[in-house]
Write an enzyme that holds these catalytic residues in place. Structure first.
Site, short mmCIF file in Angstrom:
data_model
loop_
_atom_site.label_atom_id
_atom_site.label_comp_id
_atom_site.label_asym_id
_atom_site.label_seq_id
_atom_site.Cartn_x
_atom_site.Cartn_y
_atom_site.Cartn_z
N GLY A 1 28.39 27.08 63.71
CA GLY A 1 29.32 27.48 62.64
C GLY A 1 30.45 26.49 62.51
N ALA A 2 30.10 25.20 62.42
CA ALA A 2 31.12 24.15 62.63
C ALA A 2 31.58 23.46 61.34
CB ALA A 2 30.57 23.11 63.61
N ARG B 1 33.52 25.01 58.94
CA ARG B 1 34.82 25.52 58.46
C ARG B 1 35.50 26.31 59.57
NH1 ARG B 1 34.09 31.06 56.27
NH2 ARG B 1 31.87 31.40 55.93
N ASN C 1 30.33 29.47 68.53
CA ASN C 1 31.45 29.90 67.70
C ASN C 1 31.02 30.74 66.49
OD1 ASN C 1 34.19 29.47 66.17
ND2 ASN C 1 32.61 28.66 64.80
N TYR D 1 31.51 44.82 65.35
CA TYR D 1 32.14 43.56 65.78
C TYR D 1 32.70 43.68 67.21
CZ TYR D 1 35.16 39.39 65.32
OH TYR D 1 35.77 38.17 65.49
N ALA E 1 31.76 45.75 69.54
CA ALA E 1 30.64 45.87 70.48
C ALA E 1 30.00 44.50 70.71
CB ALA E 1 29.60 46.85 69.95
N LYS F 1 31.39 41.49 70.31
CA LYS F 1 32.29 40.56 71.01
C LYS F 1 32.52 40.98 72.47
CE LYS F 1 33.05 37.53 67.73
NZ LYS F 1 32.56 36.15 67.85
N ILE G 1 43.72 34.51 63.78
CA ILE G 1 43.76 33.07 63.51
C ILE G 1 43.60 32.86 62.00
CG2 ILE G 1 42.72 30.83 64.05
CD1 ILE G 1 43.85 32.37 66.53
N1 LIG Z 1 39.78 34.09 62.50
C1 LIG Z 1 40.09 35.01 63.41
O1 LIG Z 1 41.16 35.64 63.33
C2 LIG Z 1 39.18 35.27 64.59
C3 LIG Z 1 39.65 36.13 65.58
C4 LIG Z 1 38.84 36.39 66.69
C5 LIG Z 1 37.59 35.82 66.78
N2 LIG Z 1 37.15 35.00 65.80
C6 LIG Z 1 35.81 34.44 65.96
O2 LIG Z 1 35.88 33.04 65.84
C7 LIG Z 1 34.65 32.55 65.30
C8 LIG Z 1 34.95 31.69 64.07
O3 LIG Z 1 35.65 32.48 63.15
P1 LIG Z 1 36.36 31.86 61.85
O4 LIG Z 1 37.62 32.62 61.66
O5 LIG Z 1 36.39 30.39 61.91
O6 LIG Z 1 35.32 32.37 60.75
P2 LIG Z 1 34.87 31.72 59.37
O7 LIG Z 1 35.94 30.89 58.76
O8 LIG Z 1 34.33 32.89 58.61
O9 LIG Z 1 33.67 30.75 59.82
C9 LIG Z 1 32.53 31.28 60.42
C10 LIG Z 1 31.52 30.18 60.57
O10 LIG Z 1 30.35 30.72 61.21
C11 LIG Z 1 29.21 30.39 60.40
N3 LIG Z 1 28.16 31.39 60.55
C12 LIG Z 1 28.25 32.72 60.34
N4 LIG Z 1 27.06 33.30 60.56
C13 LIG Z 1 26.20 32.29 60.92
C14 LIG Z 1 24.83 32.25 61.27
N5 LIG Z 1 24.07 33.36 61.29
N6 LIG Z 1 24.29 31.04 61.59
C15 LIG Z 1 25.03 29.92 61.58
N7 LIG Z 1 26.33 29.91 61.24
C16 LIG Z 1 26.90 31.07 60.90
C17 LIG Z 1 29.74 30.32 58.99
O11 LIG Z 1 28.82 29.62 58.18
P3 LIG Z 1 28.78 29.84 56.58
O12 LIG Z 1 29.76 28.85 56.02
O13 LIG Z 1 27.36 29.55 56.23
O14 LIG Z 1 29.17 31.26 56.31
C18 LIG Z 1 31.06 29.60 59.23
O15 LIG Z 1 30.85 28.22 59.37
C19 LIG Z 1 33.80 33.78 64.99
O16 LIG Z 1 32.91 34.03 66.05
C20 LIG Z 1 34.82 34.88 64.90
O17 LIG Z 1 34.27 36.15 65.19
C21 LIG Z 1 37.91 34.72 64.69
#
Ligand SMILES: NC(=O)c1ccc[n+]([C@@H]2O[C@H](COP(=O)([O-])OP(=O)(O)OC[C@H]3O[C@@H](n4cnc5c(N)ncnc54)[C@H](OP(=O)(O)O)[C@@H]3O)[C@@H](O)[C@H]2O)c1
Length: 246
Positions: A10-11, A13, A89, A154, A156, A158, A187
């Site tokens: 998921g790299a 964005r 990620n 989510y 469960a 995580k 974030i």
């Molecule tokens: N932001 C927060 O506040 C926060 C807090 C706690 C934990 N996290 C965790 O941190 C990680 C990144 O979050 P983020 O905020 O950067 O989210 P984001 O901006 O929504 O980015 C998620 C990334 O994961 C990719 N992705 C999702 N499902 C996928 C799949 N089945 N196969 C391959 N790639 C996939 C997305 O690809 P697409 O572009 O194709 O959708 C995107 O590149 C996640 O695991 C999230 O649960 C985030």
């Protein structure tokens, strides 16, 4: 190849992109996982390839598909022969109260956030076992700890990532592979975009540091856990949340 070989899922964005760029800034080779070829995704890949010639390996895979994941790691093995760091990620949330939650919403979050982490860790660990070294960092969430209402799937998934990381750390230690987790708080990425201004204000009031984190805050934590400076840290969860859960 002397540069560290890193795969980030998921790299293209958000937090994943910041993690990929943190390792690239350090001179590493990075396999940049993406699941689609949308124009904005290709634009990011082209920019990274332009800025870091010869060190970016785009690898397309939906991590919720075990077949896709297997093929992705075959591509990494063919290109590099091995892997030093795996960062799991990719993830997403689909919030609703448990009694209203559809089976699809349950499955899609578990399949991506938890099963995808398992699938990628397993394939990465086989490459690392062959060379008897490596580090895996899994992205969990403070939701694993606080279990908020509206996030049954989510939270469960995580929490599962945390437990899985500790089990895997015990199983892989004898192969000189460390496994740790990072639990981000709020974030500023597209994941927070859906929240109203009022809800964001409520959340901010709960954070002692009075600010949302940046993707770079998580990238720095991941980079540290994957580095030799963390060589005696194993099976740990590093919470990066501005004091939210303190
Ligand atoms: N932001 C927060 O506040 C926060 C807090 C706690 C934990 N996290 C965790 O941190 C990680 C990144 O979050 P983020 O905020 O950067 O989210 P984001 O901006 O929504 O980015 C998620 C990334 O994961 C990719 N992705 C999702 N499902 C996928 C799949 N089945 N196969 C391959 N790639 C996939 C997305 O690809 P697409 O572009 O194709 O959708 C995107 O590149 C996640 O695991 C999230 O649960 C985030």
């Amino acid at each position: 190849m002397n540069a560290r070989r890193v795969c980030v899922t998921g790299a293209t964005r958000g937090i994943g992109l910041a993690i990929a760029e943190r390792f690239l800034a350090d001179g590493a080779c990075v396999a940049v996982n993406h699941r689609s070829d949308r124009p904005e995704v290709l634009a990011v890949l082209h920019r990274l390839e332009r800025e870091h010639p010869g060190r970016v390996l785009p690898v397309r895979a939906d991590i919720s598909s075990f077949d896709d994941v297997k093929r992705m790691f075959q591509e990494i093995k063919a290109a590099w022969g091995g892997l030093d760091v795996q960062v799991n990620n990719a993830g997403h949330a689909e919030d609703s109260y448990a009694l209203m939650m559809s089976e699809d919403a349950w499955r899609s979050v578990i399949d991506t956030d938890l099963s995808g982490t398992f699938a990628c860790s397993k394939q990465a660990a086989w490459l690392m076992a062959a060379q008897k070294s490596g580090a895996i960092v899994n992205i969990s969430s403070v939701s694993a700890i606080t279990s908020p209402a509206g996030q049954a799937n989510y939270a469960a998934a995580k929490a599962g990532v945390l437990a899985f990381s500790k089990t895997l750390a015990k199983e892989l230690a004898r192969m000189n592979i460390r496994v740790n987790a990072v639990a981000p708080g709020f974030i500023e990425t597209e994941m927070l975009d859906g929240l109203s201004a009022a809800v964001k204000e409520d959340y901010l009031a709960l954070i002692p540091d009075r600010r949302f984190g940046q993707a770079e805050d998580i990238a720095n934590a991941v980079h540290f856990l994957a580095s030799p400076a963390a060589s005696y840290i194993n099976g740990h969860c590093l919470v990066v949340d501005g004091g939210l859960t303190a």
